[in-house]
Design a protein around this motif. Structure first.
Motif, PDB file in Angstrom:
ATOM      1  N   ASN A 152     205.130 121.691 -26.628  1.00  0.00           N
ATOM      2  CA  ASN A 152     204.899 122.243 -27.961  1.00  0.00           C
ATOM      3  C   ASN A 152     204.658 121.120 -28.971  1.00  0.00           C
ATOM      4  OD1 ASN A 152     204.702 124.068 -30.071  1.00  0.00           O
ATOM      5  ND2 ASN A 152     206.913 124.286 -30.337  1.00  0.00           N
ATOM      6  N   ASP A 153     203.740 120.228 -28.646  1.00  0.00           N
ATOM      7  CA  ASP A 153     203.406 119.114 -29.542  1.00  0.00           C
ATOM      8  C   ASP A 153     202.492 119.622 -30.651  1.00  0.00           C
ATOM      9  OD1 ASP A 153     204.776 117.189 -27.955  1.00  0.00           O
ATOM     10  OD2 ASP A 153     203.039 117.045 -26.621  1.00  0.00           O
ATOM     11  N   HIS A 154     202.987 119.641 -31.880  1.00  0.00           N
ATOM     12  CA  HIS A 154     202.134 120.113 -32.978  1.00  0.00           C
ATOM     13  C   HIS A 154     202.476 119.433 -34.297  1.00  0.00           C
ATOM     14  CE1 HIS A 154     205.654 122.784 -33.180  1.00  0.00           C
ATOM     15  NE2 HIS A 154     205.359 123.012 -34.451  1.00  0.00           N
ATOM     16  N   GLY A 155     202.971 118.215 -34.247  1.00  0.00           N
ATOM     17  CA  GLY A 155     203.269 117.479 -35.465  1.00  0.00           C
ATOM     18  C   GLY A 155     204.489 116.611 -35.293  1.00  0.00           C
ATOM     19  N   ILE A 156     204.561 115.524 -36.088  1.00  0.00           N
ATOM     20  CA  ILE A 156     205.694 114.603 -35.967  1.00  0.00           C
ATOM     21  C   ILE A 156     206.811 114.922 -36.953  1.00  0.00           C
ATOM     22  CG2 ILE A 156     204.095 112.790 -35.232  1.00  0.00           C
ATOM     23  CD1 ILE A 156     204.753 111.353 -37.912  1.00  0.00           C
ATOM     24  N   ILE A 415     211.981 100.903 -41.071  1.00  0.00           N
ATOM     25  CA  ILE A 415     210.623 101.443 -41.166  1.00  0.00           C
ATOM     26  C   ILE A 415     209.663 100.400 -41.731  1.00  0.00           C
ATOM     27  CG2 ILE A 415     210.752 102.451 -43.481  1.00  0.00           C
ATOM     28  CD1 ILE A 415     209.206 104.078 -40.329  1.00  0.00           C
ATOM     29  N   GLU A 416     210.173  99.458 -42.529  1.00  0.00           N
ATOM     30  CA  GLU A 416     209.271  98.481 -43.132  1.00  0.00           C
ATOM     31  C   GLU A 416     208.635  97.556 -42.092  1.00  0.00           C
ATOM     32  OE1 GLU A 416     208.963  95.419 -46.924  1.00  0.00           O
ATOM     33  OE2 GLU A 416     210.949  95.870 -46.107  1.00  0.00           O
ATOM     34  N   ASN A 417     209.358  97.270 -41.020  1.00  0.00           N
ATOM     35  CA  ASN A 417     208.788  96.420 -39.974  1.00  0.00           C
ATOM     36  C   ASN A 417     208.742  97.141 -38.630  1.00  0.00           C
ATOM     37  OD1 ASN A 417     211.494  96.425 -39.327  1.00  0.00           O
ATOM     38  ND2 ASN A 417     211.724  94.190 -39.220  1.00  0.00           N
ATOM     39  N   ILE A 418     208.603  98.459 -38.651  1.00  0.00           N
ATOM     40  CA  ILE A 418     208.599  99.249 -37.415  1.00  0.00           C
ATOM     41  C   ILE A 418     207.464  98.829 -36.488  1.00  0.00           C
ATOM     42  CG2 ILE A 418     207.163 101.125 -38.354  1.00  0.00           C
ATOM     43  CD1 ILE A 418     210.191 101.502 -35.957  1.00  0.00           C
ATOM     44  N   TYR A 419     206.406  98.284 -37.068  1.00  0.00           N
ATOM     45  CA  TYR A 419     205.280  97.849 -36.241  1.00  0.00           C
ATOM     46  C   TYR A 419     205.679  96.715 -35.296  1.00  0.00           C
ATOM     47  CZ  TYR A 419     205.009  94.611 -40.226  1.00  0.00           C
ATOM     48  OH  TYR A 419     205.319  93.711 -41.217  1.00  0.00           O
ATOM     49  N   ILE A 440     207.237 106.901 -28.444  1.00  0.00           N
ATOM     50  CA  ILE A 440     208.291 106.339 -29.284  1.00  0.00           C
ATOM     51  C   ILE A 440     208.664 107.363 -30.345  1.00  0.00           C
ATOM     52  CG2 ILE A 440     208.917 104.469 -30.852  1.00  0.00           C
ATOM     53  CD1 ILE A 440     206.777 102.760 -29.383  1.00  0.00           C
ATOM     54  N   SER A 441     209.910 107.767 -30.337  1.00  0.00           N
ATOM     55  CA  SER A 441     210.412 108.762 -31.284  1.00  0.00           C
ATOM     56  C   SER A 441     211.344 108.113 -32.294  1.00  0.00           C
ATOM     57  CB  SER A 441     211.168 109.863 -30.532  1.00  0.00           C
ATOM     58  OG  SER A 441     211.851 110.715 -31.428  1.00  0.00           O
ATOM     59  N   LEU A 442     211.071 108.325 -33.579  1.00  0.00           N
ATOM     60  CA  LEU A 442     212.032 107.951 -34.623  1.00  0.00           C
ATOM     61  C   LEU A 442     212.951 109.159 -34.780  1.00  0.00           C
ATOM     62  CD1 LEU A 442     209.656 106.257 -37.251  1.00  0.00           C
ATOM     63  CD2 LEU A 442     210.487 105.403 -35.039  1.00  0.00           C
ATOM     64  N   SER A 443     213.922 109.254 -33.898  1.00  0.00           N
ATOM     65  CA  SER A 443     214.685 110.483 -33.751  1.00  0.00           C
ATOM     66  C   SER A 443     215.828 110.621 -34.750  1.00  0.00           C
ATOM     67  CB  SER A 443     215.227 110.603 -32.328  1.00  0.00           C
ATOM     68  OG  SER A 443     216.010 109.486 -31.986  1.00  0.00           O
ATOM     69  N   GLU A 444     216.064 109.604 -35.561  1.00  0.00           N
ATOM     70  CA  GLU A 444     216.958 109.698 -36.725  1.00  0.00           C
ATOM     71  C   GLU A 444     216.471 108.706 -37.759  1.00  0.00           C
ATOM     72  OE1 GLU A 444     221.212 109.407 -36.583  1.00  0.00           O
ATOM     73  OE2 GLU A 444     221.285 110.296 -34.571  1.00  0.00           O
ATOM     74  N   ILE A 460     211.030 108.116 -48.653  1.00  0.00           N
ATOM     75  CA  ILE A 460     210.592 109.115 -47.676  1.00  0.00           C
ATOM     76  C   ILE A 460     209.072 109.140 -47.568  1.00  0.00           C
ATOM     77  CG2 ILE A 460     210.454 111.608 -47.247  1.00  0.00           C
ATOM     78  CD1 ILE A 460     213.355 111.807 -48.187  1.00  0.00           C
ATOM     79  N   VAL A 461     208.382 109.106 -48.696  1.00  0.00           N
ATOM     80  CA  VAL A 461     206.924 109.112 -48.670  1.00  0.00           C
ATOM     81  C   VAL A 461     206.402 107.864 -47.954  1.00  0.00           C
ATOM     82  CG1 VAL A 461     204.838 108.981 -50.085  1.00  0.00           C
ATOM     83  CG2 VAL A 461     206.683 110.561 -50.708  1.00  0.00           C
ATOM     84  N   TYR A 462     206.952 106.713 -48.297  1.00  0.00           N
ATOM     85  CA  TYR A 462     206.552 105.459 -47.662  1.00  0.00           C
ATOM     86  C   TYR A 462     206.825 105.501 -46.159  1.00  0.00           C
ATOM     87  CZ  TYR A 462     206.937 100.514 -46.314  1.00  0.00           C
ATOM     88  OH  TYR A 462     206.832  99.305 -45.671  1.00  0.00           O
ATOM     89  N   ALA A 463     208.024 105.926 -45.789  1.00  0.00           N
ATOM     90  CA  ALA A 463     208.416 105.936 -44.384  1.00  0.00           C
ATOM     91  C   ALA A 463     207.562 106.896 -43.576  1.00  0.00           C
ATOM     92  CB  ALA A 463     209.892 106.302 -44.252  1.00  0.00           C
ATOM     93  N   TYR A 464     207.342 108.072 -44.105  1.00  0.00           N
ATOM     94  CA  TYR A 464     206.551 109.048 -43.366  1.00  0.00           C
ATOM     95  C   TYR A 464     205.108 108.568 -43.213  1.00  0.00           C
ATOM     96  CZ  TYR A 464     204.830 113.468 -41.600  1.00  0.00           C
ATOM     97  OH  TYR A 464     204.265 114.439 -40.796  1.00  0.00           O
ATOM     98  N   THR A 465     204.577 107.939 -44.252  1.00  0.00           N
ATOM     99  CA  THR A 465     203.226 107.405 -44.176  1.00  0.00           C
ATOM    100  C   THR A 465     203.146 106.307 -43.118  1.00  0.00           C
ATOM    101  OG1 THR A 465     202.897 107.905 -46.527  1.00  0.00           O
ATOM    102  CG2 THR A 465     201.330 106.399 -45.511  1.00  0.00           C
ATOM    103  N   MET A 466     204.163 105.456 -43.049  1.00  0.00           N
ATOM    104  CA  MET A 466     204.222 104.420 -42.016  1.00  0.00           C
ATOM    105  C   MET A 466     204.216 105.043 -40.627  1.00  0.00           C
ATOM    106  SD  MET A 466     204.350 101.116 -42.935  1.00  0.00           S
ATOM    107  CE  MET A 466     205.444 100.178 -41.879  1.00  0.00           C
ATOM    108  N   ALA A 467     205.047 106.042 -40.424  1.00  0.00           N
ATOM    109  CA  ALA A 467     205.156 106.670 -39.105  1.00  0.00           C
ATOM    110  C   ALA A 467     203.871 107.396 -38.728  1.00  0.00           C
ATOM    111  CB  ALA A 467     206.339 107.631 -39.083  1.00  0.00           C
TER     112      ALA A 467
END
Length: 552
Positions: A152-156, A415-419, A440-444, A460-467
């Motif tokens: 059921n993959d339909h969004g992160i 999240i700032e250096n998640i890459y 890779i799941s950012l599960s928390e 939240i906006v920054y983090a979600y955009t990064m992910a």
């Protein structure tokens, strides 16, 4: 700094709620007690593959230099995970050669089942059996999957909930949920006469499951399926009388935490773990209860004293014991539902220990990968919790330089250096058997509003955009929808709602990510940050500060 929800619910009724805070050589054998892992000398025979074919297991081996032997034969041993060397059963023999193949019965469902055993080659030398290869597990359990269902993959966009509020989650556009399952609670006879004990036969033995306790999980899995939320279950090993054999012998002291190392040292515990893996996979792969697409085996496993406790500070011992449990669950789950994903779990403490009794996330991940590759590479996935450092730091886009930087030596992965993490997982030695980057799941992940709702919104906006911009990230699971009073005492107010249920600024920001209104909230976040969010993400712009305040 370790966190995971402990909400328990029977649908419509909240039972409890809250949060607990929280390569060289070859592995040969575990010494007695808390000893180290011994390294073996090089072995001349390589197991090149170990796969299921029909009702059989086929093992291909090779050797450039043939080992000496008394009779010109190779012997293939099948060991249980707690056995080492030539202590298991001989399941096949073949003539010694530079290339050779063994074929034997998988024996699925029988007492002698080989599904989760490890195999090794031996020769008879001087009248004794001598191991001449490393151990190897079956690597394609999905070949016999009997209940494979579509994912059921339909969004992160996800949430780790503290309530069963479908209206809120649908309003937010949530696609994924994460939930904890406590093994010790579901085993043994039922604790409520209205729900007779569930019996499950596996490998020739019948096991009991607590149907009353299972109602909580049955209800949640079904609720997620009905509401189209993809579900990840995190399996925690808690202490109960009925689940006493599931606790590792080195985890049976008085230490208290939510999760203990699984018993891969004794036969009873090992067989029980196998049965639980199969039972859960069969119960939650379609049918009346619905489907669990993702399974996380343990939580923040490098956090030894807090989430995967074992009374040993030896990295090799801890990782090797965890890998055995992971293999059991991987093969048990994938042999039922080929489409399920099975994850390990690390925290954000990449190269720094906030607790000296724990392990670094990077070193744990490296050793886990080493053992998996050495004993048969499989398609494991990675769950990580890239919270801010410290947890109550409100500025995701500009972390403190003492904690976060752009080198692999960074103390924390946020999240700032998640890459850094996803780039690391692109390395050849980290790839899955097909040569692809692992899921890779950012599960928390979550951000406090204790120092201003504007900072939480921007984070939240920054983090979600990064992910969302990272092609290797498959889940962004925000913790949580409503604040928790106990957490707030530590300046952690990560909910999208206040205690009274009123919405914070971040509620709509999260809601409108992935919609045509997202630009409005990105503009708000950009104004708070002082730079364009999309540009920061696209350019991997890294900002840092020297102290607690944003302008330091």
């Amino acid at each position: 700094m370790k966190r995971s929800n402990t909400i328990k619910m029977v649908f419509g009724i909240i039972l409890t709620a809250g949060v607990i805070f929280g390569a060289a050589g070859t592995y040969d054998a575990l010494n007695a007690g808390k000893g180290s892992v011994a390294e073996a000398a090089g072995r001349v025979v390589s197991i090149d593959s170990c796969t299921i074919s029909g009702d059989s297991v086929v093992v291909d081996v090779s050797a450039e230099n043939l080992p000496g032997s008394d009779d010109g034969k190779y012997y293939l041993y099948a060991d249980e995970v707690y056995q080492d060397g030539v202590t298991g059963e001989v399941v096949a023999t073949t003539d010694k050669g530079k290339k050779a193949t063994f074929k034997f019965d998988l024996a699925l469902g029988k007492k002698e089942s080989n599904l989760s055993k490890k195999f090794l080659v031996a020769v008879k030398s001087g009248g004794s059996m001598v191991q001449v290869s490393d151990e190897h597990y079956i690597t394609n359990p999905e070949a016999i999957a009997s209940k494979t269902v579509g994912r059921n993959d339909h969004g992160i966009k996800g949430i780790l909930p503290n309530d069963a509020d479908a209206a809120t989650f649908k309003d937010l556009g949530i696609a994924q949920m994460v939930y904890n399952l406590y093994m010790g609670d579901i085993v043994g006879p039922s604790t409520n006469g209205a729900y007779p004990t569930t019996e499950f036969s596996y490998d020739g033995k019948t096991y009991q499951f607590n149907t009353a306790a299972l109602q909580q999980y049955d209800g949640f899995v079904r609720w997620c399926s009905i509401n189209n939320f993809q579900l990840t279950l995190t399996i925690l090993n808690n202490k109960t009388e009925a689940g006493a054999d599931l606790i590792h012998p080195l985890s049976r002291d008085a230490h208290v935490c939510p999760g203990y190392a699984m018993n891969t040292k004794e036969d009873a515990g090992t067989q029980h773990l196998k049965a639980i893996a199969a039972f859960l996979a069969q119960r939650y792969s379609g049918g009346q209860f619905g489907t669990v697409d993702n399974w996380v085996i343990g939580n923040e496993i490098n956090a030894r004293t807090e989430w995967y406790y074992m009374d040993s500070t030896n990295l090799e011992l801890n990782v090797s014991e965890y890998v055995k449990a992971f293999r059991i669950f991987y093969n048990g789950i994938k042999s039922v539902n080929a489409n399920a994903r099975v994850y390990n779990s690390i925290d954000q403490e990449w190269n720094r220990k906030s607790n000296p009794g724990c392990f670094l996330a990077k070193e744990y991940l490296d050793r886990f990968n080493y053992y998996i590759r050495r004993e048969g590479n499989v398609d494991w996935s990675l769950s990580v919790h890239p919270y801010n450092a410290p947890l109550f730091d409100p500025y995701a886009w500009k972390q403190q330089s003492q904690y976060v930087n752009t080198s692999l030596s960074t103390p924390y992965i946020t999240i700032e250096n998640i890459y850094l993490l996803t780039d690391y997982m692109n390395r050849a030695e980290m790839l899955n058997p097909a040569g692809n980057v692992r899921q890779i799941s950012l599960s928390e992940i979550g951000y406090t509003s204790s120092f201003g709702e504007d900072a939480q919104l921007a984070s939240i906006v920054y983090a979600y955009t990064m992910a969302k911009s990272n092609p290797y990230i498959t889940s962004f699971i925000l913790f949580r929808e409503t604040d928790d009073a106990h957490e707030m005492e530590s300046h952690i107010a990560q909910g999208l709602k206040n205690l009274d249920g009123s919405k914070k600024q971040s509620y709509d920001a999260y809601k409108y990510m992935d919609t045509k209104e997202a630009g409005t909230y990105k503009a708000k976040a950009s104004k708070i940050i002082g730079q364009d969010v999309d540009a920061l993400v696209a350019n991997r712009t890294f900002m840092s500060r020297n102290g607690w305040f944003l302008n330091d």
